[in-house]
Design a protein around this motif. Sequence first.
Motif, PDB file in Angstrom:
ATOM      1  N   GLU A   1      -7.854   0.340   6.312  1.00  0.00           N
ATOM      2  CA  GLU A   1      -8.482   1.340   7.173  1.00  0.00           C
ATOM      3  C   GLU A   1      -7.436   2.302   7.739  1.00  0.00           C
ATOM      4  O   GLU A   1      -7.667   3.512   7.814  1.00  0.00           O
ATOM      5  CB  GLU A   1      -9.244   0.652   8.305  1.00  0.00           C
ATOM      6  N   GLU A   2      -6.290   1.778   8.121  1.00  0.00           N
ATOM      7  CA  GLU A   2      -5.223   2.630   8.649  1.00  0.00           C
ATOM      8  C   GLU A   2      -4.742   3.647   7.621  1.00  0.00           C
ATOM      9  O   GLU A   2      -4.343   4.743   7.982  1.00  0.00           O
ATOM     10  CB  GLU A   2      -4.035   1.771   9.111  1.00  0.00           C
ATOM     11  N   ARG A   3      -4.802   3.291   6.344  1.00  0.00           N
ATOM     12  CA  ARG A   3      -4.397   4.217   5.275  1.00  0.00           C
ATOM     13  C   ARG A   3      -5.551   5.098   4.807  1.00  0.00           C
ATOM     14  O   ARG A   3      -5.366   5.975   3.979  1.00  0.00           O
ATOM     15  CB  ARG A   3      -3.826   3.453   4.090  1.00  0.00           C
ATOM     16  N   GLY A   4      -6.756   4.797   5.272  1.00  0.00           N
ATOM     17  CA  GLY A   4      -7.927   5.573   4.855  1.00  0.00           C
ATOM     18  C   GLY A   4      -8.352   5.278   3.434  1.00  0.00           C
ATOM     19  O   GLY A   4      -8.896   6.147   2.752  1.00  0.00           O
ATOM     20  N   VAL A   5      -8.109   4.047   2.980  1.00  0.00           N
ATOM     21  CA  VAL A   5      -8.440   3.656   1.612  1.00  0.00           C
ATOM     22  C   VAL A   5      -9.710   2.807   1.622  1.00  0.00           C
ATOM     23  O   VAL A   5      -9.844   1.883   2.422  1.00  0.00           O
ATOM     24  CB  VAL A   5      -7.281   2.861   0.964  1.00  0.00           C
ATOM     25  N   GLU A   6     -10.630   3.145   0.730  1.00  0.00           N
ATOM     26  CA  GLU A   6     -11.884   2.400   0.637  1.00  0.00           C
ATOM     27  C   GLU A   6     -11.642   0.988   0.115  1.00  0.00           C
ATOM     28  O   GLU A   6     -10.855   0.774  -0.801  1.00  0.00           O
ATOM     29  CB  GLU A   6     -12.850   3.123  -0.296  1.00  0.00           C
TER      30      GLU A   6
ATOM     31  N   PHE B   1       0.828  -1.206   0.000  1.00  0.00           N
ATOM     32  CA  PHE B   1       0.000   0.000   0.000  1.00  0.00           C
ATOM     33  C   PHE B   1       0.868   1.263   0.000  1.00  0.00           C
ATOM     34  O   PHE B   1       0.563   2.226  -0.691  1.00  0.00           O
ATOM     35  CB  PHE B   1      -0.936   0.027   1.200  1.00  0.00           C
ATOM     36  N   ALA B   2       1.952   1.255   0.754  1.00  0.00           N
ATOM     37  CA  ALA B   2       2.836   2.424   0.816  1.00  0.00           C
ATOM     38  C   ALA B   2       3.530   2.662  -0.529  1.00  0.00           C
ATOM     39  O   ALA B   2       3.689   3.800  -0.959  1.00  0.00           O
ATOM     40  CB  ALA B   2       3.870   2.239   1.923  1.00  0.00           C
ATOM     41  N   GLU B   3       3.921   1.578  -1.208  1.00  0.00           N
ATOM     42  CA  GLU B   3       4.622   1.706  -2.494  1.00  0.00           C
ATOM     43  C   GLU B   3       3.717   2.235  -3.603  1.00  0.00           C
ATOM     44  O   GLU B   3       4.178   2.940  -4.494  1.00  0.00           O
ATOM     45  CB  GLU B   3       5.191   0.349  -2.927  1.00  0.00           C
ATOM     46  N   HIS B   4       2.437   1.886  -3.568  1.00  0.00           N
ATOM     47  CA  HIS B   4       1.562   2.206  -4.698  1.00  0.00           C
ATOM     48  C   HIS B   4       0.467   3.220  -4.391  1.00  0.00           C
ATOM     49  O   HIS B   4      -0.220   3.651  -5.319  1.00  0.00           O
ATOM     50  CB  HIS B   4       0.951   0.922  -5.261  1.00  0.00           C
ATOM     51  N   SER B   5       0.290   3.593  -3.143  1.00  0.00           N
ATOM     52  CA  SER B   5      -0.734   4.578  -2.747  1.00  0.00           C
ATOM     53  C   SER B   5      -2.045   4.382  -3.500  1.00  0.00           C
ATOM     54  O   SER B   5      -2.469   5.245  -4.278  1.00  0.00           O
ATOM     55  CB  SER B   5      -0.210   5.993  -2.972  1.00  0.00           C
ATOM     56  N   PRO B   6      -2.717   3.258  -3.274  1.00  0.00           N
ATOM     57  CA  PRO B   6      -3.951   2.992  -4.025  1.00  0.00           C
ATOM     58  C   PRO B   6      -5.062   3.966  -3.662  1.00  0.00           C
ATOM     59  O   PRO B   6      -5.158   4.437  -2.536  1.00  0.00           O
ATOM     60  CB  PRO B   6      -4.321   1.567  -3.590  1.00  0.00           C
ATOM     61  N   ASP B   7      -5.895   4.251  -4.671  1.00  0.00           N
ATOM     62  CA  ASP B   7      -7.087   5.050  -4.435  1.00  0.00           C
ATOM     63  C   ASP B   7      -8.195   4.176  -3.851  1.00  0.00           C
ATOM     64  O   ASP B   7      -8.991   4.635  -3.047  1.00  0.00           O
ATOM     65  CB  ASP B   7      -7.565   5.685  -5.748  1.00  0.00           C
ATOM     66  N   GLU B   8      -8.221   2.917  -4.285  1.00  0.00           N
ATOM     67  CA  GLU B   8      -9.202   1.962  -3.794  1.00  0.00           C
ATOM     68  C   GLU B   8      -8.599   0.566  -3.818  1.00  0.00           C
ATOM     69  O   GLU B   8      -7.670   0.294  -4.583  1.00  0.00           O
ATOM     70  CB  GLU B   8     -10.483   2.002  -4.635  1.00  0.00           C
ATOM     71  N   ILE B   9      -9.169  -0.284  -2.976  1.00  0.00           N
ATOM     72  CA  ILE B   9      -8.722  -1.668  -2.886  1.00  0.00           C
ATOM     73  C   ILE B   9      -9.935  -2.557  -3.115  1.00  0.00           C
ATOM     74  O   ILE B   9     -11.006  -2.318  -2.556  1.00  0.00           O
ATOM     75  CB  ILE B   9      -8.102  -1.948  -1.504  1.00  0.00           C
ATOM     76  N   ALA B  10      -9.762  -3.566  -3.952  1.00  0.00           N
ATOM     77  CA  ALA B  10     -10.828  -4.531  -4.216  1.00  0.00           C
ATOM     78  C   ALA B  10     -10.396  -5.883  -3.671  1.00  0.00           C
ATOM     79  O   ALA B  10      -9.262  -6.313  -3.907  1.00  0.00           O
ATOM     80  CB  ALA B  10     -11.101  -4.621  -5.715  1.00  0.00           C
ATOM     81  N   VAL B  11     -11.291  -6.517  -2.930  1.00  0.00           N
ATOM     82  CA  VAL B  11     -10.972  -7.789  -2.285  1.00  0.00           C
ATOM     83  C   VAL B  11     -12.054  -8.802  -2.633  1.00  0.00           C
ATOM     84  O   VAL B  11     -13.242  -8.472  -2.663  1.00  0.00           O
ATOM     85  CB  VAL B  11     -10.895  -7.627  -0.746  1.00  0.00           C
ATOM     86  N   GLU B  12     -11.625 -10.036  -2.866  1.00  0.00           N
ATOM     87  CA  GLU B  12     -12.608 -11.089  -3.099  1.00  0.00           C
ATOM     88  C   GLU B  12     -13.308 -11.415  -1.789  1.00  0.00           C
ATOM     89  O   GLU B  12     -12.665 -11.551  -0.751  1.00  0.00           O
ATOM     90  CB  GLU B  12     -11.931 -12.340  -3.651  1.00  0.00           C
ATOM     91  N   GLU B  13     -14.633 -11.526  -1.855  1.00  0.00           N
ATOM     92  CA  GLU B  13     -15.407 -11.910  -0.680  1.00  0.00           C
ATOM     93  C   GLU B  13     -15.074 -13.338  -0.296  1.00  0.00           C
ATOM     94  O   GLU B  13     -14.655 -14.136  -1.139  1.00  0.00           O
ATOM     95  CB  GLU B  13     -16.912 -11.806  -0.970  1.00  0.00           C
TER      96      GLU B  13
END
Length: 157
Positions: free
Chosen positions: A94-99, A57-69
């Motif tokens: 959550e710690e990075r504030g990313v949806e 997450f730190a390397e790529h600074s994502p705007d959003e994260i998608a996870v398989e349910e």
Amino acid sequence: MIVIGIDPGIARVGYGVIEKQERLIRPLCYGCIETSSHERTTSHRLHEIYTRIQVLFAEHSPDEIAVEELFFTKNVTSAIRVAEVRGVILLAAEERGVEVVEYTPNQIKLAVSGSGRAKKEQVQDMVRRLLKLEEIPRPDDAADGLAIALCHINTLR
């Protein structure tokens, strides 16, 4: 926009990082976070996943994260471990504030291949084609991470 797709698992967490600029979609990186059960406790493995996800997450600074349910079949122990991995991933986001957005396996298959009943090989080949890769990403978990990120991007359109 940068999206990280994540396929959670205790032995392997597949991930794919995709950037979308206007109509251009390109892969930035993909791979797996692997942990071994040899001489390692579950808590150690979860900590290793958490730490490496934070680095990703730190390397790529994502705007959003998608996870398989969580897909639950018959193996309760396996489902519990995957749920624990999802927990550390959600915490890191959550710690990075990313949806975080979650998708079912059928939603991912439908968004990438056009069929919610597509076989794994069909989805992987579509990932290769859509991202203009020379070959299907390996291991499978990395291709799954890219498929999850593509699903999210396709859902946003």
